[in-house]
Motif scaffolding. Structure first.
Motif, PDB file in Angstrom:
ATOM      1  N   TYR A  39       0.807  -1.210  -0.091  1.00  0.00           N
ATOM      2  CA  TYR A  39      -0.130  -0.130  -0.147  1.00  0.00           C
ATOM      3  C   TYR A  39       0.778   1.289   0.038  1.00  0.00           C
ATOM      4  O   TYR A  39       0.905   2.273  -0.715  1.00  0.00           O
ATOM      5  CB  TYR A  39      -0.988  -0.042   1.165  1.00  0.00           C
ATOM      6  CG  TYR A  39      -1.852   1.225   1.411  1.00  0.00           C
ATOM      7  CD1 TYR A  39      -3.030   1.124   0.798  1.00  0.00           C
ATOM      8  CD2 TYR A  39      -1.476   2.329   2.184  1.00  0.00           C
ATOM      9  CE1 TYR A  39      -3.828   2.035   1.032  1.00  0.00           C
ATOM     10  CE2 TYR A  39      -2.312   3.380   2.318  1.00  0.00           C
ATOM     11  CZ  TYR A  39      -3.432   3.349   1.609  1.00  0.00           C
ATOM     12  OH  TYR A  39      -4.519   4.458   1.852  1.00  0.00           O
ATOM     13  N   GLU A  42       2.624   1.885  -3.549  1.00  0.00           N
ATOM     14  CA  GLU A  42       1.823   2.544  -4.336  1.00  0.00           C
ATOM     15  C   GLU A  42       1.715   4.113  -3.928  1.00  0.00           C
ATOM     16  O   GLU A  42       1.637   4.895  -4.968  1.00  0.00           O
ATOM     17  CB  GLU A  42       0.409   1.879  -4.344  1.00  0.00           C
ATOM     18  CG  GLU A  42      -0.421   2.216  -5.589  1.00  0.00           C
ATOM     19  CD  GLU A  42      -1.811   1.363  -5.723  1.00  0.00           C
ATOM     20  OE1 GLU A  42      -1.531   0.120  -5.109  1.00  0.00           O
ATOM     21  OE2 GLU A  42      -2.554   1.664  -6.376  1.00  0.00           O
ATOM     22  N   MET A  43       1.361   4.551  -2.741  1.00  0.00           N
ATOM     23  CA  MET A  43       0.954   5.876  -2.414  1.00  0.00           C
ATOM     24  C   MET A  43       2.056   6.697  -2.624  1.00  0.00           C
ATOM     25  O   MET A  43       1.985   7.745  -2.899  1.00  0.00           O
ATOM     26  CB  MET A  43       0.544   6.000  -0.964  1.00  0.00           C
ATOM     27  CG  MET A  43      -0.903   5.030  -0.710  1.00  0.00           C
ATOM     28  SD  MET A  43      -2.137   5.876  -1.744  1.00  0.00           S
ATOM     29  CE  MET A  43      -2.930   4.643  -2.221  1.00  0.00           C
ATOM     30  N   LEU A  44       3.273   6.271  -2.052  1.00  0.00           N
ATOM     31  CA  LEU A  44       4.338   7.223  -2.294  1.00  0.00           C
ATOM     32  C   LEU A  44       4.886   7.379  -3.468  1.00  0.00           C
ATOM     33  O   LEU A  44       5.579   8.408  -3.870  1.00  0.00           O
ATOM     34  CB  LEU A  44       5.752   6.424  -1.321  1.00  0.00           C
ATOM     35  CG  LEU A  44       5.191   6.459   0.067  1.00  0.00           C
ATOM     36  CD1 LEU A  44       6.466   5.839   0.945  1.00  0.00           C
ATOM     37  CD2 LEU A  44       5.051   7.831   0.692  1.00  0.00           C
ATOM     38  N   LEU A  46       3.062   7.765  -5.801  1.00  0.00           N
ATOM     39  CA  LEU A  46       2.062   8.981  -6.396  1.00  0.00           C
ATOM     40  C   LEU A  46       2.482  10.257  -6.049  1.00  0.00           C
ATOM     41  O   LEU A  46       2.799  11.277  -6.681  1.00  0.00           O
ATOM     42  CB  LEU A  46       0.652   8.786  -5.899  1.00  0.00           C
ATOM     43  CG  LEU A  46      -0.078   7.905  -6.399  1.00  0.00           C
ATOM     44  CD1 LEU A  46      -1.577   7.634  -5.838  1.00  0.00           C
ATOM     45  CD2 LEU A  46      -0.746   8.009  -8.086  1.00  0.00           C
ATOM     46  N   ILE A  47       3.157  10.217  -4.896  1.00  0.00           N
ATOM     47  CA  ILE A  47       3.889  11.660  -4.253  1.00  0.00           C
ATOM     48  C   ILE A  47       5.123  11.710  -4.972  1.00  0.00           C
ATOM     49  O   ILE A  47       5.270  12.968  -5.547  1.00  0.00           O
ATOM     50  CB  ILE A  47       4.250  11.484  -2.665  1.00  0.00           C
ATOM     51  CG1 ILE A  47       3.004  10.842  -1.735  1.00  0.00           C
ATOM     52  CG2 ILE A  47       4.668  12.714  -2.318  1.00  0.00           C
ATOM     53  CD1 ILE A  47       2.242  12.155  -1.383  1.00  0.00           C
ATOM     54  N   GLU A  50       4.025  13.341  -8.319  1.00  0.00           N
ATOM     55  CA  GLU A  50       3.770  14.710  -8.280  1.00  0.00           C
ATOM     56  C   GLU A  50       5.080  15.524  -8.144  1.00  0.00           C
ATOM     57  O   GLU A  50       5.154  16.601  -8.882  1.00  0.00           O
ATOM     58  CB  GLU A  50       3.235  15.115  -6.841  1.00  0.00           C
ATOM     59  CG  GLU A  50       1.676  14.696  -6.651  1.00  0.00           C
ATOM     60  CD  GLU A  50       0.889  15.490  -7.897  1.00  0.00           C
ATOM     61  OE1 GLU A  50       0.661  16.560  -7.840  1.00  0.00           O
ATOM     62  OE2 GLU A  50       0.142  14.557  -8.644  1.00  0.00           O
TER      63      GLU A  50
ATOM     64  N   GLN B  13      -5.091   9.738  -5.058  1.00  0.00           N
ATOM     65  CA  GLN B  13      -4.031  10.959  -4.921  1.00  0.00           C
ATOM     66  C   GLN B  13      -4.344  11.564  -3.592  1.00  0.00           C
ATOM     67  O   GLN B  13      -3.225  11.784  -2.785  1.00  0.00           O
ATOM     68  CB  GLN B  13      -4.409  11.921  -5.899  1.00  0.00           C
ATOM     69  CG  GLN B  13      -3.277  13.133  -6.069  1.00  0.00           C
ATOM     70  CD  GLN B  13      -2.136  12.547  -6.682  1.00  0.00           C
ATOM     71  OE1 GLN B  13      -2.097  11.525  -7.512  1.00  0.00           O
ATOM     72  NE2 GLN B  13      -0.867  13.203  -5.939  1.00  0.00           N
ATOM     73  N   LYS B  15      -5.574  10.072  -1.034  1.00  0.00           N
ATOM     74  CA  LYS B  15      -5.115   9.104  -0.046  1.00  0.00           C
ATOM     75  C   LYS B  15      -3.629   9.175   0.309  1.00  0.00           C
ATOM     76  O   LYS B  15      -3.228   8.819   1.055  1.00  0.00           O
ATOM     77  CB  LYS B  15      -5.672   7.617  -0.318  1.00  0.00           C
ATOM     78  CG  LYS B  15      -7.262   7.463   0.119  1.00  0.00           C
ATOM     79  CD  LYS B  15      -7.561   6.336  -0.273  1.00  0.00           C
ATOM     80  CE  LYS B  15      -7.858   5.149   1.119  1.00  0.00           C
ATOM     81  NZ  LYS B  15      -8.502   5.485   2.161  1.00  0.00           N
ATOM     82  N   ALA B  16      -3.079   9.361  -0.763  1.00  0.00           N
ATOM     83  CA  ALA B  16      -1.614   9.709  -0.816  1.00  0.00           C
ATOM     84  C   ALA B  16      -1.222  10.558  -0.026  1.00  0.00           C
ATOM     85  O   ALA B  16      -0.148  10.505   0.695  1.00  0.00           O
ATOM     86  CB  ALA B  16      -0.925   9.588  -2.304  1.00  0.00           C
ATOM     87  N   TYR B  17      -1.600  11.878  -0.221  1.00  0.00           N
ATOM     88  CA  TYR B  17      -1.412  12.721   0.724  1.00  0.00           C
ATOM     89  C   TYR B  17      -1.670  12.739   2.106  1.00  0.00           C
ATOM     90  O   TYR B  17      -1.008  12.783   3.008  1.00  0.00           O
ATOM     91  CB  TYR B  17      -2.241  14.228   0.215  1.00  0.00           C
ATOM     92  CG  TYR B  17      -1.689  15.037  -1.181  1.00  0.00           C
ATOM     93  CD1 TYR B  17      -0.442  15.001  -1.222  1.00  0.00           C
ATOM     94  CD2 TYR B  17      -2.843  14.959  -2.060  1.00  0.00           C
ATOM     95  CE1 TYR B  17      -0.084  15.405  -2.498  1.00  0.00           C
ATOM     96  CE2 TYR B  17      -2.528  15.608  -3.210  1.00  0.00           C
ATOM     97  CZ  TYR B  17      -0.968  15.795  -3.479  1.00  0.00           C
ATOM     98  OH  TYR B  17      -0.748  16.582  -4.537  1.00  0.00           O
ATOM     99  N   LEU B  19      -1.594   9.589   3.489  1.00  0.00           N
ATOM    100  CA  LEU B  19      -0.646   8.873   4.100  1.00  0.00           C
ATOM    101  C   LEU B  19       0.548   9.429   4.414  1.00  0.00           C
ATOM    102  O   LEU B  19       1.181   9.367   5.759  1.00  0.00           O
ATOM    103  CB  LEU B  19      -0.404   7.603   3.100  1.00  0.00           C
ATOM    104  CG  LEU B  19       0.809   6.835   3.432  1.00  0.00           C
ATOM    105  CD1 LEU B  19       0.356   5.775   4.667  1.00  0.00           C
ATOM    106  CD2 LEU B  19       1.439   5.896   2.427  1.00  0.00           C
TER     107      LEU B  19
END
Lengths: 500, 500
Positions: A39, A42-44, A46-47, A50, B13, B15-17, B19
């Motif tokens: 999890y 995947e999230m990081l 996305l960061i 950005e 996106q 949820k990424a922030y 997290l």
């Protein structure tokens, strides 16, 4: 809003992403639970995306180019910020996004394959990935700098101003001077004293490392110590600098010297002027200069006779039984014990540069297309025999030992030896200017910290490694200090004073 | 890409922030060094800003509105995701950005002022900030829901479906039944036994808490335990759920019951179906339901006779000296010791709802404009006298004790008592369906965890609190179970079996 103001705004936004990613990475490396990784990856991701989008956005590129062309209204620091930004941009913008993504995916995958290969000690598992990584690296360097030799580009990336010509000269000195000298020392080496591998309680080790943090003047309001499998230093700005160690109950020196090494990195980061916190000039001057500081603290201070005159009593207070009959001289010899070993990260101060010499030569051969990936294990093992006179029997003890290549990092290893050599050059300067041994013996490291802060640390990366060295030592990089330092120290210790 | 696919992309996106912000907040609350806060506040403020911009972006709002109006092609879970998104949007979009920023700055400032006021025990320091917070809260609620009473809006925010009418009925029951009953128990209260305040080694407490994590079936691959000044549970998705405790050497029960309380929250989060990880339906059904689970584990399991029949031996193994002559019955009475206290977070199970009753009545008066901010300390103290028969002598022990109002949170407190009452209602259901006491006595909590997972936890917030309660217990919220539970338990313990 002026272009520069807008530049600062965009920079700050990028630094915010970097902070978020850094904190998450600290968490991942020290405590995040196993099952959380899919999890969070995947999230990081996305960061990171950005961050990448912002950094390669048309607006940011336009502003940086504009300010780079017309810097007249900027002050010196601002000019350097723009120069740094431009340099970083040039590294990415010429690479097609497709290649960038492919390479990122490749190295993510490769690290897993490398781990498996290392576990099974089977190079053939990692071989196809390494081959692909090298191909892609070469291709991407072709986009960036078609007229420069790819390995020169990489060497300069990790240590501004360095190329094959200079490293060749450096490593030739290492080869000519240190290979034969080290062999002589190894012939006379003694068995390690028994107390080196006695059992040392974990909590007591931890307490001693905390004592050392006080001795070295680590600022506890601006950082912390934690544990992790591989010791490392982490920082986001001068007011948040952390490091880790690992405690092995059967190997006390591991935690002590890893701690002092990381403390060197950490003190550097804590002593950077806070004016750089919000700029891209925070962090150290270069990989080599950073490593010079960790090596300086670890070896020139931590493995000196004077240091243990001051601190052996404190260590004995915690480990009276194990160290009962050990005097300073015996202890000093033990912390400088020399032995051949397969593994770079376990190598002592004297054999360490030979491990790097080998890696430098192999990397150069790779990028000069003089060796195929299949031949690498053999080449590695032959060089180990030549320089350290030992026979590698397992790839996990040889070519598979380091993570670097699986992450795409070539050209990094040489900075490790360079850092030690810088440290020696700085060592002969500082001894001329302050009463180095006495300060250490009297447990007064503040003056040494102050000297390093004023001469090196405070500037962050606003001054490059070459200029730092010139300013501090009055001359450009000169590997002869390194040879002299090692020969004096280890000649005195193990060859009865003879240094040749 | 369909609207729903794009919705999911934007959600991810966000949820990424979230997290990134959560990990940073975990770090801040457990270990970040003091001096790092100014820099990190500024940086994290930028990440929050990105999150806010995305959430209030025209595209996101358009898509949510669109899908909310035309949900025909969505499945049930997807419909709920949209409903949740719409609800969250409605909370923000009607508030002018200017007010939003002003309010954020105000509460940041107010928390510092509250801290100072509490330290100096001087309400007048906090008074002007509290006044301003209340004014702004009312104004902002006016934008959001001009036709609903502001306190009803707040109550529903924290517990969907609740309003003053329902809470009035609940707290009237508490007042009529529990205030006199508690007074009766307090009259017969005994002195706490000496072992309650003996000295218990920190490391041994920690080891026992780790033992409890095993007993309760905490999944160590999906979370961890750490220390912090105020215990809390933290989670980003079902595979990363962490909690903290604090060890007081002169107060063993503090760490044990804080740990079990937080374990209740943590088990809930770990048992949510992983299908919700990537949605806005992760996390618990409501504040009240979440609290019901922590209270259920803490009180119905952790403070039961059966639990200590099973685990007092393990505790005695660690603390043989302090607990030498203590039998299960004595220990059971001690962990349920009742005493009046000024401080909510230190209150026992029986007096706890009276602390909340007082806060509910005061908040209602505030939002019904029946009390001025100046009069609050007096009002507080009068109610403490009335309900608990004690005289508050310092504001820090009275109106200044809780952080909530300084952060702008009104309407939150009632969920604490509601959670305990939900827990009692669930308690009488579970006892009918499984052999509750025996399972606890036999150290077999898995079956209880499974029951709670299937009936409550697995749904995340895809089902609201009212519906959960209906499904689990077959009836809507009924406070009489709470009264019955407390009277049975404490009547048996301290009034010789008489429950009236």
């Amino acid at each position: 809003m002026s272009d520069f103001e807008r530049f600062k705004e965009l920079q700050k936004q990028m630094k915010a992403y970097q902070l978020a990613l850094s904190v998450a990475s600290w968490d991942s490396n020290t405590e995040a639970p196993k099952a959380s990784f899919p999890y969070r990856s995947e999230m990081l991701g996305l960061i990171s995306g950005e961050h990448f989008s912002l950094q390669t956005s048309e607006e940011y590129r336009r502003i940086v180019d504009e300010l780079d062309r017309n810097p007249d209204e900027l002050n010196d620091i601002q000019k350097k910020e723009i120069k740094e930004a431009k340099k970083n941009l040039d590294k990415i913008v010429k690479i097609p996004k497709k290649d960038y993504i492919e390479f990122t995916q490749l190295v993510n995958l490769s690290q897993k394959e490398w781990e498996t290969a290392k576990e099974k000690s089977d190079f053939s598992i990692f071989q196809p990935y390494l081959k692909k990584i090298i191909e892609m690296r070469k291709r991407m360097l072709g986009y960036r700098a078609p007229d420069t030799h790819p390995y020169d580009v990489l060497l300069d990336d990790f240590e501004e101003g360095m190329d094959r010509e200079q490293y060749d000269a450096f490593f030739q000195t290492v080869k000519d001077e240190l290979v034969p000298f080290t062999k002589k020392v190894l012939k006379r080496r003694e068995d390690p004293p028994a107390f080196m591998n006695a059992r040392y309680d974990r909590d007591e080790q931890k307490a001693f490392v905390e004592y050392l943090m006080g001795v070295f003047g680590f600022d506890f309001d601006k950082g912390l110590l934690k544990e992790s499998v591989h010791p490392f230093t982490w920082g986001t700005h001068s007011k948040d600098v952390r490091f880790t160690v690992r405690y092995l109950e059967d190997y006390l020196f591991s935690s002590i010297f890893a701690a002092i090494h990381e403390l060197g990195h950490a003190l550097y980061e804590q002593q950077i002027d806070e004016m750089f916190d919000m700029t891209n000039l925070n962090g150290g001057a270069s990989k080599g200069i950073h490593e010079s500081q960790s090596r300086f603290y670890e070896n020139m201070i931590g493995r000196s006779r004077a240091f243990w005159e001051a601190h052996l009593p404190a260590l004995k207070q915690r480990f009276g039984k194990q160290l009962k009959d050990v005097d300073v001289e015996t202890f000093y010899r033990a912390v400088n014990h020399v032995d051949e070993s397969f593994i770079r990260v376990e190598a002592d101060e004297l054999t360490y540069p030979l491990h790097i010499l080998l890696r430098y030569e192999i990397e150069r051969d790779i990028f000069e297309d003089r060796v195929s990936v299949d031949e690498l294990p053999d080449l590695w093992n032959r060089k180990m025999k030549e320089y350290l006179n030992i026979d590698v029997e397992r790839d996990s003890d040889g070519i598979l030992q380091d993570v670097h290549w699986s992450t795409g990092m070539f050209g990094y290893f040489p900075t490790y030896a360079l850092g030690s050599a810088y440290a020696a050059q700085i060592y002969y300067t500082i001894r001329k200017e302050i009463d180095f041994d006495r300060l250490i013996r009297e447990d007064n490291l503040q003056e040494i910290n102050d000297w390093l802060r004023e001469k090196i640390h405070c500037f962050g990366s606003s001054i490059g490694p070459g200029e730092i060295l010139e300013r501090v030592t009055g001359e450009s990089f000169n590997p002869s200090y390194y040879v002299r330092y090692l020969k004096e120290k280890y000649g005195e210790l193990f060859l009865g004073g003879e240094s040749e």
